[in-house]
Design a protein around this motif. Structure first.
Motif, PDB file in Angstrom:
ATOM      1  N   PRO A 259       0.869  -1.190   0.005  1.00  0.00           N
ATOM      2  CA  PRO A 259      -0.096   0.005  -0.111  1.00  0.00           C
ATOM      3  C   PRO A 259       1.124   1.133   0.046  1.00  0.00           C
ATOM      4  CG  PRO A 259      -0.046  -1.181   1.990  1.00  0.00           C
ATOM      5  CD  PRO A 259       0.613  -2.090   1.221  1.00  0.00           C
ATOM      6  N   PHE A 260       1.998   1.135   0.579  1.00  0.00           N
ATOM      7  CA  PHE A 260       2.848   2.368   0.636  1.00  0.00           C
ATOM      8  C   PHE A 260       3.389   2.840  -0.897  1.00  0.00           C
ATOM      9  CE2 PHE A 260       7.252   3.864   0.311  1.00  0.00           C
ATOM     10  CZ  PHE A 260       7.325   4.992   0.963  1.00  0.00           C
ATOM     11  N   GLU A 261       3.619   1.881  -1.709  1.00  0.00           N
ATOM     12  CA  GLU A 261       4.097   2.087  -2.970  1.00  0.00           C
ATOM     13  C   GLU A 261       2.927   2.589  -3.909  1.00  0.00           C
ATOM     14  OE1 GLU A 261       6.848   2.430  -4.499  1.00  0.00           O
ATOM     15  OE2 GLU A 261       8.291   1.815  -2.759  1.00  0.00           O
ATOM     16  N   THR A 262       1.539   2.006  -3.643  1.00  0.00           N
ATOM     17  CA  THR A 262       0.459   2.191  -4.344  1.00  0.00           C
ATOM     18  C   THR A 262       0.178   3.674  -4.071  1.00  0.00           C
ATOM     19  OG1 THR A 262      -0.322  -0.172  -3.884  1.00  0.00           O
ATOM     20  CG2 THR A 262      -1.840   1.545  -4.435  1.00  0.00           C
ATOM     21  N   LEU A 263       0.032   4.086  -2.912  1.00  0.00           N
ATOM     22  CA  LEU A 263      -0.248   5.505  -2.465  1.00  0.00           C
ATOM     23  C   LEU A 263       0.663   6.410  -3.067  1.00  0.00           C
ATOM     24  CD1 LEU A 263      -1.257   5.246   1.283  1.00  0.00           C
ATOM     25  CD2 LEU A 263      -3.002   5.620  -0.780  1.00  0.00           C
ATOM     26  N   LEU A 264       2.084   6.051  -3.432  1.00  0.00           N
ATOM     27  CA  LEU A 264       2.993   7.159  -3.769  1.00  0.00           C
ATOM     28  C   LEU A 264       2.620   7.295  -5.225  1.00  0.00           C
ATOM     29  CD1 LEU A 264       6.355   6.228  -2.095  1.00  0.00           C
ATOM     30  CD2 LEU A 264       4.883   8.112  -1.655  1.00  0.00           C
ATOM     31  N   ARG A 265       1.865   6.169  -5.855  1.00  0.00           N
ATOM     32  CA  ARG A 265       1.499   6.276  -7.087  1.00  0.00           C
ATOM     33  C   ARG A 265       0.079   7.148  -7.623  1.00  0.00           C
ATOM     34  NH1 ARG A 265       5.158   2.411  -6.794  1.00  0.00           N
ATOM     35  NH2 ARG A 265       6.586   2.087  -8.510  1.00  0.00           N
ATOM     36  N   THR A 266      -0.569   7.464  -6.540  1.00  0.00           N
ATOM     37  CA  THR A 266      -1.669   8.163  -6.688  1.00  0.00           C
ATOM     38  C   THR A 266      -1.685   9.460  -7.222  1.00  0.00           C
ATOM     39  OG1 THR A 266      -1.940   8.522  -4.275  1.00  0.00           O
ATOM     40  CG2 THR A 266      -2.951   6.459  -5.225  1.00  0.00           C
ATOM     41  N   ASN A 267      -2.746  10.227  -7.476  1.00  0.00           N
ATOM     42  CA  ASN A 267      -2.511  11.401  -8.183  1.00  0.00           C
ATOM     43  C   ASN A 267      -3.866  12.213  -7.453  1.00  0.00           C
ATOM     44  OD1 ASN A 267      -1.906  13.922  -9.042  1.00  0.00           O
ATOM     45  ND2 ASN A 267      -2.566  13.452 -11.034  1.00  0.00           N
ATOM     46  N   LEU A 268      -3.953  12.663  -6.347  1.00  0.00           N
ATOM     47  CA  LEU A 268      -5.080  13.142  -5.714  1.00  0.00           C
ATOM     48  C   LEU A 268      -5.825  14.358  -6.346  1.00  0.00           C
ATOM     49  CD1 LEU A 268      -4.241  12.530  -1.868  1.00  0.00           C
ATOM     50  CD2 LEU A 268      -5.245  10.805  -3.628  1.00  0.00           C
ATOM     51  N   GLY A 269      -7.011  14.514  -6.368  1.00  0.00           N
ATOM     52  CA  GLY A 269      -7.512  15.612  -6.713  1.00  0.00           C
ATOM     53  C   GLY A 269      -8.146  15.395  -8.108  1.00  0.00           C
ATOM     54  N   GLY A 270      -8.607  16.531  -8.854  1.00  0.00           N
ATOM     55  CA  GLY A 270      -9.252  16.275 -10.126  1.00  0.00           C
ATOM     56  C   GLY A 270     -10.569  16.312 -10.019  1.00  0.00           C
ATOM     57  N   GLY A 271     -11.227  15.963 -11.391  1.00  0.00           N
ATOM     58  CA  GLY A 271     -12.618  15.947 -11.490  1.00  0.00           C
ATOM     59  C   GLY A 271     -12.938  14.347 -11.353  1.00  0.00           C
ATOM     60  N   THR A 272     -14.227  13.917 -11.650  1.00  0.00           N
ATOM     61  CA  THR A 272     -14.501  12.632 -11.546  1.00  0.00           C
ATOM     62  C   THR A 272     -15.232  12.107 -12.753  1.00  0.00           C
ATOM     63  OG1 THR A 272     -15.018  13.123  -9.070  1.00  0.00           O
ATOM     64  CG2 THR A 272     -15.733  10.848 -10.017  1.00  0.00           C
ATOM     65  N   ASP A 273     -14.629  10.894 -13.411  1.00  0.00           N
ATOM     66  CA  ASP A 273     -15.384  10.137 -14.455  1.00  0.00           C
ATOM     67  C   ASP A 273     -15.210   8.716 -14.255  1.00  0.00           C
ATOM     68  OD1 ASP A 273     -16.237   9.401 -16.946  1.00  0.00           O
ATOM     69  OD2 ASP A 273     -14.945  10.509 -18.116  1.00  0.00           O
ATOM     70  N   GLY A 274     -16.159   8.151 -13.531  1.00  0.00           N
ATOM     71  CA  GLY A 274     -15.972   6.485 -13.327  1.00  0.00           C
ATOM     72  C   GLY A 274     -16.172   5.622 -14.806  1.00  0.00           C
ATOM     73  N   THR A 275     -16.780   6.439 -15.939  1.00  0.00           N
ATOM     74  CA  THR A 275     -16.476   5.608 -16.998  1.00  0.00           C
ATOM     75  C   THR A 275     -15.160   4.990 -17.546  1.00  0.00           C
ATOM     76  OG1 THR A 275     -16.351   7.503 -18.636  1.00  0.00           O
ATOM     77  CG2 THR A 275     -18.433   6.536 -17.819  1.00  0.00           C
ATOM     78  N   VAL A 276     -14.173   5.734 -17.094  1.00  0.00           N
ATOM     79  CA  VAL A 276     -12.721   5.381 -17.637  1.00  0.00           C
ATOM     80  C   VAL A 276     -12.152   4.359 -16.565  1.00  0.00           C
ATOM     81  CG1 VAL A 276     -12.293   7.962 -18.516  1.00  0.00           C
ATOM     82  CG2 VAL A 276     -11.624   7.159 -15.982  1.00  0.00           C
ATOM     83  N   ALA A 277     -12.756   4.361 -15.246  1.00  0.00           N
ATOM     84  CA  ALA A 277     -12.387   3.275 -14.520  1.00  0.00           C
ATOM     85  C   ALA A 277     -13.006   1.936 -14.740  1.00  0.00           C
ATOM     86  CB  ALA A 277     -12.790   3.543 -12.927  1.00  0.00           C
ATOM     87  N   MET A 278     -14.175   2.182 -15.288  1.00  0.00           N
ATOM     88  CA  MET A 278     -15.082   0.951 -15.747  1.00  0.00           C
ATOM     89  C   MET A 278     -14.473   0.441 -16.899  1.00  0.00           C
ATOM     90  SD  MET A 278     -17.611  -0.846 -15.132  1.00  0.00           S
ATOM     91  CE  MET A 278     -18.843  -0.009 -14.169  1.00  0.00           C
TER      92      MET A 278
ATOM     93  N   GLU B 224     -20.661  12.296 -10.466  1.00  0.00           N
ATOM     94  CA  GLU B 224     -20.050  11.798 -11.602  1.00  0.00           C
ATOM     95  C   GLU B 224     -20.378  12.737 -12.961  1.00  0.00           C
ATOM     96  OE1 GLU B 224     -17.999   9.355 -12.515  1.00  0.00           O
ATOM     97  OE2 GLU B 224     -17.852   8.590 -10.489  1.00  0.00           O
ATOM     98  N   TRP B 225     -19.492  12.905 -13.866  1.00  0.00           N
ATOM     99  CA  TRP B 225     -19.614  13.655 -14.890  1.00  0.00           C
ATOM    100  C   TRP B 225     -20.662  13.205 -16.002  1.00  0.00           C
ATOM    101  CZ3 TRP B 225     -16.048  13.869 -19.878  1.00  0.00           C
ATOM    102  CH2 TRP B 225     -16.563  14.687 -20.376  1.00  0.00           C
ATOM    103  N   ARG B 226     -20.651  11.648 -16.010  1.00  0.00           N
ATOM    104  CA  ARG B 226     -21.301  10.946 -17.153  1.00  0.00           C
ATOM    105  C   ARG B 226     -22.048   9.882 -16.254  1.00  0.00           C
ATOM    106  NH1 ARG B 226     -17.490  10.129 -22.142  1.00  0.00           N
ATOM    107  NH2 ARG B 226     -15.999   9.481 -20.541  1.00  0.00           N
ATOM    108  N   GLY B 227     -22.852  10.366 -15.229  1.00  0.00           N
ATOM    109  CA  GLY B 227     -23.494   9.381 -14.112  1.00  0.00           C
ATOM    110  C   GLY B 227     -24.530   8.232 -14.867  1.00  0.00           C
ATOM    111  N   GLU B 228     -25.341   8.757 -15.718  1.00  0.00           N
ATOM    112  CA  GLU B 228     -26.273   7.787 -16.448  1.00  0.00           C
ATOM    113  C   GLU B 228     -25.654   6.703 -17.069  1.00  0.00           C
ATOM    114  OE1 GLU B 228     -29.534   9.246 -18.432  1.00  0.00           O
ATOM    115  OE2 GLU B 228     -30.126  10.787 -16.980  1.00  0.00           O
ATOM    116  N   GLN B 229     -24.415   7.129 -17.848  1.00  0.00           N
ATOM    117  CA  GLN B 229     -23.587   6.161 -18.701  1.00  0.00           C
ATOM    118  C   GLN B 229     -23.037   4.962 -17.513  1.00  0.00           C
ATOM    119  OE1 GLN B 229     -21.186   7.833 -21.559  1.00  0.00           O
ATOM    120  NE2 GLN B 229     -19.845   5.873 -21.583  1.00  0.00           N
ATOM    121  N   LEU B 230     -22.444   5.593 -16.626  1.00  0.00           N
ATOM    122  CA  LEU B 230     -21.817   4.930 -15.573  1.00  0.00           C
ATOM    123  C   LEU B 230     -22.871   3.815 -14.858  1.00  0.00           C
ATOM    124  CD1 LEU B 230     -19.325   4.183 -14.087  1.00  0.00           C
ATOM    125  CD2 LEU B 230     -19.630   6.126 -12.260  1.00  0.00           C
ATOM    126  N   PHE B 231     -23.648   4.361 -14.377  1.00  0.00           N
ATOM    127  CA  PHE B 231     -24.951   3.485 -13.582  1.00  0.00           C
ATOM    128  C   PHE B 231     -25.258   2.306 -14.589  1.00  0.00           C
ATOM    129  CE2 PHE B 231     -29.069   2.141 -12.455  1.00  0.00           C
ATOM    130  CZ  PHE B 231     -28.854   1.477 -11.338  1.00  0.00           C
TER     131      PHE B 231
END
Length: 484
Positions: free
Chosen positions: A376-395, A418-425
């Motif tokens: 988890p230490f290495e994982t957290l160092l690779r995160t990039n906190l902040g910004g908007g939210t678009d769950g479709t890219v994670a899907m 979410e930015w594209r809520g209906e599509q993600l749901f």
């Protein structure tokens, strides 16, 4: 230089009231003077000379040190100079079952001590905060937690019970002989998040980069969620000694949280016993009762001795089916607490046998963190906190990981704004219909606080997958039930 955490204190002479023969009414007046001074200090930074001088007279008259009124003196320093006060702060604000036995003089003394710890904690001041000042505030906050009957750090970590300590106390505050102590059953759970908010504000006001560049100052920092958030946000701007100190603080925090979560994961066993696997022949698995029962025929009455020719052991192996766990975490600014907790939790489940864990983090872009999920230490160092939210890219990253839907659980942690809520749901609903165990999570934090998009909340409820929100123990229970 003025301490930014506290307003300056002037110590002028006091026109002390005659307290030699203080009756019940006079004692009540003295108690009120101390609390009026507390309110004046918290809500108006200009010193009220009359209240200050009257409070000084009261404190000196009841035998308490004048330093009790100095907001620049920490509770640690006060107790160090006057060790007998340490016991007075423990459980100071816990309601008593019988207030009738407490005399008025004790109430005045109690008001002075309560005012000290409240003022030191809730007067956050203005301006830049040093590492030493942050450490002093954290120590004072620990004294407040002790005064409320909690262990130091318990409220800020969100581990106090729902009712809180002292929940059995009577509610309301009366006057005279019928005065009752406040009911803390509702107050205590609310204090933890407020302490966290104050601590986060102090951390933001630190010149963190300069502090991290000084090993002595960095060593005074106490890892907390708010500090880790600041470090993760600023890690790309750090280098050399500052970056090394930041990494050391992050690792300390990760290890501390991991120890707590690992205990929760291992607390209960799940799954049916697998009797096809021979029991491990070690002492802790020895079935003593069965061994004695099976060897009773070897009892020698003459020698009064039992001869054991065979030992019996308990089966401890659990029957499990290989499971796939896909954790998708929103790493936008509002979800930092959940991001840290779930990254650590994913690493713990990744260490369990026959559990295949994948981790995806996203904001407007998605990042597959699976190669580092065990650390988890290495994982957290690779995160990039902040910004908007678009769950479709994670899907788009998560869907290919689902080879056997009925053997897969997807945990999606987000506030779902979410930015594209209906599509993600629709994509999430399709996963649920395919047989995937889909667990939407609104917040997995120490306090359980978090806002969830009402539109998503209602649709998840209608779908039969209500949003899980609250303490991380809830998610641990859900995952262990599915992975059994």
């Amino acid at each position: 230089m003025t301490d930014p955490l506290h307003a300056p204190q002037s110590a002028g002479p006091a026109d002390a009231p005659d307290t030699a023969t203080a009756g019940p009414e006079a004692q009540e007046n003295r108690r009120q003077v101390l609390y009026w001074r507390l309110l004046a200090r918290l809500f108006d930074r200009d010193e009220q000379q009359t209240l200050e001088s009257a409070s000084l007279a009261v404190v000196q008259d009841i035998g308490l040190p004048a330093a009790l009124l100095d907001p620049q003196t920490s509770v640690d320093s006060l107790v160090q100079r006057h060790p007998a006060l340490a016991a007075a702060f423990d459980g100071l604000m816990v309601p008593e079952t019988d207030d009738a036995g407490r005399d008025r003089a004790d109430e005045v003394r109690r008001a002075a001590l309560v005012s000290k710890v409240l003022l030191n904690v809730f007067d956050r001041g203005f301006g830049t905060v040093t590492a030493g000042q942050l450490a002093r505030w954290q120590a004072d906050a620990a004294w407040l937690e002790r005064a409320l009957g909690c262990r130091p750090g318990e409220l800020r970590a969100g581990r106090a019970g729902a009712a809180g300590p002292g929940a059995s106390g009577a509610s309301g505050v009366g006057t005279g002989g019928n005065r009752r102590t406040p009911d803390l059953s509702r107050l205590v759970p609310e204090i933890g998040p407020e302490l966290g908010a104050i601590e986060a504000d102090l951390v933001k006001r630190m010149h963190l980069r300069e502090v991290l560049a000084d090993p002595q100052l960095a060593a005074k920092l106490t890892p907390s969620m708010s500090l880790i958030e600041q470090l993760l946000r600023d890690k790309n701007n750090l280098s050399g000694v500052a970056l090394a100190n930041a990494k050391a603080l992050i690792r300390r925090f990760v290890d501390e949280v991991a120890q707590v979560l690992r205990t929760q994961v291992e607390k209960s066993t799940v799954g049916a016993l697998d009797r096809s696997v021979p029991p491990k022949r070690v002492f802790r698995n020895l079935d003593l009762d069965r061994t004695i029962w099976k060897n009773l025929t070897n009892w020698s009455p003459e020698e009064e001795r039992l001869y054991v020719d065979r030992l019996y052991y308990r089966h401890t192996a659990r029957r499990t089916t290989p499971q796939r766990l896909v954790v998708v975490v929103d790493q936008s600014g509002s979800m930092v607490d959940s991001m840290v907790n779930c990254t650590i939790l994913a690493s713990i489940f990744a260490g369990l046998p026959k559990v295949d864990v994948h981790l995806v983090a996203y904001d407007t872009q998605a990042l597959d963190l699976t190669p580092w999920v065990h650390d988890p230490f290495e994982t957290l160092l690779r995160t990039n906190l902040g910004g908007g939210t678009d769950g479709t890219v994670a899907m788009a990253l998560a869907q290919p990981k689902i080879a056997e839907p009925r053997n897969t659980v997807v945990v999606w942690i987000s506030d779902f704004y979410e930015w594209r809520g209906e599509q993600l749901f629709e994509s999430m609903a399709a996963l649920h219909r395919s047989g995937v165990k889909f667990i939407p999570v609104g917040s997995v934090t120490s306090s359980g606080r978090g806002s969830v998009n009402p539109w998503f909340r209602e649709r998840f409820k209608d779908q039969g997958t209500p949003v899980l929100s609250g303490h991380i123990r809830k998610l641990v229970h859900e995952l262990k039930t599915f992975l059994a």
